[in-house]
Design an enzyme around this catalytic site. Structure first.
Site, PDB file in Angstrom:
ATOM      1  N   THR A 187       0.626  -1.058   0.059  1.00 18.16           N
ATOM      2  CA  THR A 187       0.029   0.103   0.077  1.00 18.16           C
ATOM      3  C   THR A 187       0.926   1.308   0.026  1.00 18.16           C
ATOM      4  O   THR A 187       2.261   1.090   0.442  1.00 18.16           O
ATOM      5  CB  THR A 187      -0.984   0.048   1.190  1.00 18.16           C
ATOM      6  OG1 THR A 187      -0.101   0.237   2.260  1.00 18.16           O
ATOM      7  CG2 THR A 187      -1.813  -1.154   1.483  1.00 18.16           C
ATOM      8  N   GLU A 332      -6.090  -3.461  -0.885  1.00 17.56           N
ATOM      9  CA  GLU A 332      -6.428  -4.323  -0.104  1.00 17.56           C
ATOM     10  C   GLU A 332      -7.993  -5.067  -0.787  1.00 17.56           C
ATOM     11  O   GLU A 332      -8.077  -6.159  -0.415  1.00 17.56           O
ATOM     12  CB  GLU A 332      -6.837  -4.241   1.371  1.00 17.56           C
ATOM     13  CG  GLU A 332      -5.808  -3.743   2.228  1.00 17.56           C
ATOM     14  CD  GLU A 332      -5.355  -1.934   2.086  1.00 17.56           C
ATOM     15  OE1 GLU A 332      -5.722  -1.666   1.089  1.00 17.56           O
ATOM     16  OE2 GLU A 332      -4.683  -1.667   3.192  1.00 17.56           O
ATOM     17  N   LYS A 444     -13.414  17.233  12.439  1.00 15.31           N
ATOM     18  CA  LYS A 444     -14.161  17.089  13.507  1.00 15.31           C
ATOM     19  C   LYS A 444     -14.416  18.459  14.226  1.00 15.31           C
ATOM     20  O   LYS A 444     -13.273  19.015  14.880  1.00 15.31           O
ATOM     21  CB  LYS A 444     -13.724  15.947  14.685  1.00 15.31           C
ATOM     22  CG  LYS A 444     -13.909  14.743  14.093  1.00 15.31           C
ATOM     23  CD  LYS A 444     -13.091  13.637  14.883  1.00 15.31           C
ATOM     24  CE  LYS A 444     -13.114  12.174  14.049  1.00 15.31           C
ATOM     25  NZ  LYS A 444     -11.641  11.575  14.139  1.00 15.31           N
ATOM     26  N   TRP A 449     -19.186  16.548  12.256  1.00 12.31           N
ATOM     27  CA  TRP A 449     -18.230  16.176  11.137  1.00 12.31           C
ATOM     28  C   TRP A 449     -18.690  16.856  10.092  1.00 12.31           C
ATOM     29  O   TRP A 449     -19.520  16.944   9.500  1.00 12.31           O
ATOM     30  CB  TRP A 449     -18.257  14.740  10.898  1.00 12.31           C
ATOM     31  CG  TRP A 449     -17.893  14.013  12.187  1.00 12.31           C
ATOM     32  CD1 TRP A 449     -17.431  14.072  13.233  1.00 12.31           C
ATOM     33  CD2 TRP A 449     -17.526  12.552  11.846  1.00 12.31           C
ATOM     34  NE1 TRP A 449     -16.980  13.032  14.016  1.00 12.31           N
ATOM     35  CE2 TRP A 449     -17.170  11.944  13.170  1.00 12.31           C
ATOM     36  CE3 TRP A 449     -17.797  11.548  10.675  1.00 12.31           C
ATOM     37  CZ2 TRP A 449     -16.984  10.673  13.492  1.00 12.31           C
ATOM     38  CZ3 TRP A 449     -17.356  10.092  11.134  1.00 12.31           C
ATOM     39  CH2 TRP A 449     -16.917   9.596  12.321  1.00 12.31           C
TER      40      TRP A 449
END
Ligand code: AMP
Length: 550
Positions: A187, A332, A444, A449
């Site tokens: 990754t 993944e 945040k 949010w």
């Protein structure tokens, strides 16, 4: 009752044999810049892959051993994609845009003994070799000055010399278990050390079948596919395997990934499908706006890897008649996780609300949303949580932990084996996923949010904005607040106030950024996404010139 069906292993060797035999006349065309493109039939590529397997055997490559590639998208890389797993070894694609110390870390972690490299990338590889004790053989293909390799410790081979003289029509392909390792990809590692994902023959095979499904990218023998996504980014999204399965010709851009050569190669080679990250399409749009080319061959342009701004999709459609289709996935997830085709019967304006989502999962990918308390959330289009997925081409662990065994960090895998994607979003009752952020990019602010992606999408819809990235920065009163980092088009006269007013018509007032910064370009990761970590660091280090609006 027992099933009475045969249990034939799903292997890359099957894909190689099928493509070379049944679709032998399909082509792999590699762009060479100003010169004539290099053209090889699938039969030739299959034959050369067979020769490569023989050649690698002479270098002592054993079953289960990784063979690294540091290569652009070209026919030789396709040959390695097919040969290495088919002989039972593991194809390890190296990301040529990673910082040198990460590349060194990855090659050593994987213990690569053989590296296939393009001549044009020798200036990158040669200085690393003194730090790569594990590397014994360097195999060079394609143009490029070889002098950087003078006096290096590993043995140096020319790819063409190495494969020459070996039989192209047979190899003792081993009987492999379909669950065996076939390919390894690390990754991009925005946090911590890179993590290796090891694909199996079975996962690659099933994934390629899904890529070819009509509900996904629907490749057929009548088509030509241009993977702009590099072959080191999640197996070029499975397109080379899928193409060999379907008999779809491949147009490979090699190192010519800039907007102008891409537009040229599309005009002259007439691909029908292409795939890449949004920044590539943003660049191509500007190129086409400045100098139109004939793009009429393209039926579908797949955009994945980060959120595709709806304004970009609309601009392509309205100004150039091109259909961008958004897909979501990760290293993944092989990577195909979801594709955004609208529900049956919807087109035009009715289809847009669905097309700008990340789309629906194919049958083999199960999804659930998990709230902060660990509760599974409803698919009501409103409840936002972390996306978790499972399926036959989804990773269950990472390669080689401290004890050498696969490891399953708790923040990446749930107790019951699902992959925690780190992506936050909602799913509507019809199953369309809308991502609002990476968990680590969410802003945040005072207990609420704010979606950085939503703010970016609105900003990039402004006609004078070329690029916009929004990141969370610390704020004494609210904990975090959004910082908007904007690249304006050359002749733009809009100021911060103008941009904020534009945003103010589209989002709630409390979400409007106070902090603004104009930059020449937004930093990108090694696979071309906005590098928000780098932006946050620049802000913390005081490197960004920031204007605060009252
Ligand atoms: P990588 O493994 O480097 O390809 O990164 C995977 C991540 O890219 C995902 O977890 C998402 O955060 C992001 N990503 C991929 N496709 C999309 C998309 N269509 N929209 C938003 N984010 C995406």
């Amino acid at each position: 009752m027992q099933s009475t069906m045969q249990d034939v292993p799903l292997t890359v060797a099957r894909i190689l044999a099928h493509g070379a035999r049944i679709h032998g006349s399909a082509q792999v065309t590699t762009w060479t810049g100003d010169g004539a493109p290099q053209r090889r039939s699938f039969a030739e590529v299959g034959g050369r892959a067979t020769q490569l397997a023989h050649a690698l055997r002479t270098l002592g490559v054993a079953e289960g051993e990784p063979v690294a590639t540091l290569m652009w998208n070209n026919a030789e890389h396709v040959e390695a994609y097919l040969a290495v797993p088919s002989m039972g070894a593991v194809l390890h694609t190296l990301n040529l845009r990673l910082p040198p110390e990460q590349l060194v870390w990855i090659v050593r972690h994987a213990a690569d003994r053989v590296v296939l490299v393009n001549g044009s990338l020798l200036p990158l590889l040669a200085p690393l070799l003194p730090h790569l004790d594990c590397v014994e053989h360097v195999v060079v293909s394609g143009p490029g000055d070889r002098s950087a390799l003078a006096g290096v410790r590993p043995q140096v081979h020319e790819y063409e010399d190495l494969v020459a003289g070996h039989p192209a029509d047979h190899y003792p392909w081993p009987e492999l278990d379909e669950r065996q390792a076939a390919a390894l990809c690390y990754t991009s590692g925005t946090t911590g050390d890179p993590k290796g994902v090891v694909y199996s023959h079975r996962s690659i095979y099933l994934h390629a079948m899904e890529v070819n499904a009509a509900a996904s990218f629907g490749l057929t023998p009548a088509e030509v596919c241009l993977p702009v996504v590099p072959m080191f980014h999640v197996n070029a999204w499975g397109l080379p395997h899928a193409a060999f399965m379907a008999g779809t010709s491949l147009l490979m851009p090699d190192r010519f990934l800039q907007p102008a050569p891409l537009a040229d190669m599309i005009e002259s080679e007439r691909p029908t499908v292409s795939a890449g990250v949004p920044t590539i399409w943003q660049g191509l749009l500007a190129e086409l706006d400045a100098r139109p080319r004939d793009m009429t061959s393209l039926r579908t342009v797949i955009s994945g890897g980060s959120a595709c701004p709806p304004s970009l999709m609309k601009a392509f459609e309205e100004r150039h008649g091109l259909t961008l289709v958004q897909a979501w996935g990760m290293t993944e997830t092989s990577p195909l996780g979801s594709v955004a085709f609208p529900p049956a019967g919807l087109s035009g304006e009715e289809a847009w609300p669905y097309r700008i989502t990340q789309g629906r999962m194919p049958a083999s990918v199960e999804a659930r949303l998990v709230g902060p308390g660990g509760d599974v959330l409803p698919w009501d289009g409103r409840s936002a949580g972390e996306l978790e997925v499972r399926g036959p081409w989804i990773a269950a662990a990472y390669h080689g932990g401290a004890d050498g065994e696969p490891h399953r960090p708790e923040d990446k895998f749930s107790g019951d084996g699902w992959l925690r994607t780190g992506d936050v979003g909602t799913i509507c009752p019809e199953g369309f996923l809308t991502l609002t952020d990476r968990a680590k990019d969410v802003i945040k602010s005072g207990g609420e949010w704010i979606s950085s992606v939503e703010l970016e999408n609105h900003l990039m819809a402004h006609p004078e904005v070329a690029e916009a990235a929004v990141v969370a920065v610390p704020d004494e009163k609210w904990g975090e607040r959004p910082l908007a980092v904007v690249v304006l088009k050359d002749d733009s006269a809009v100021g911060y106030e103008g941009l904020r007013a534009f945003l103010g018509e589209r989002v709630a007032r409390w979400q409007l950024p106070e902090r603004w910064s104009l930059v020449a370009t937004v930093p990108k990761t090694s696979v071309g996404k906005f590098d928000k970590k780098a932006l946050r660091r620049s802000y913390a280090d005081g490197e960004l010139v920031v204007t605060t609006l009252g």
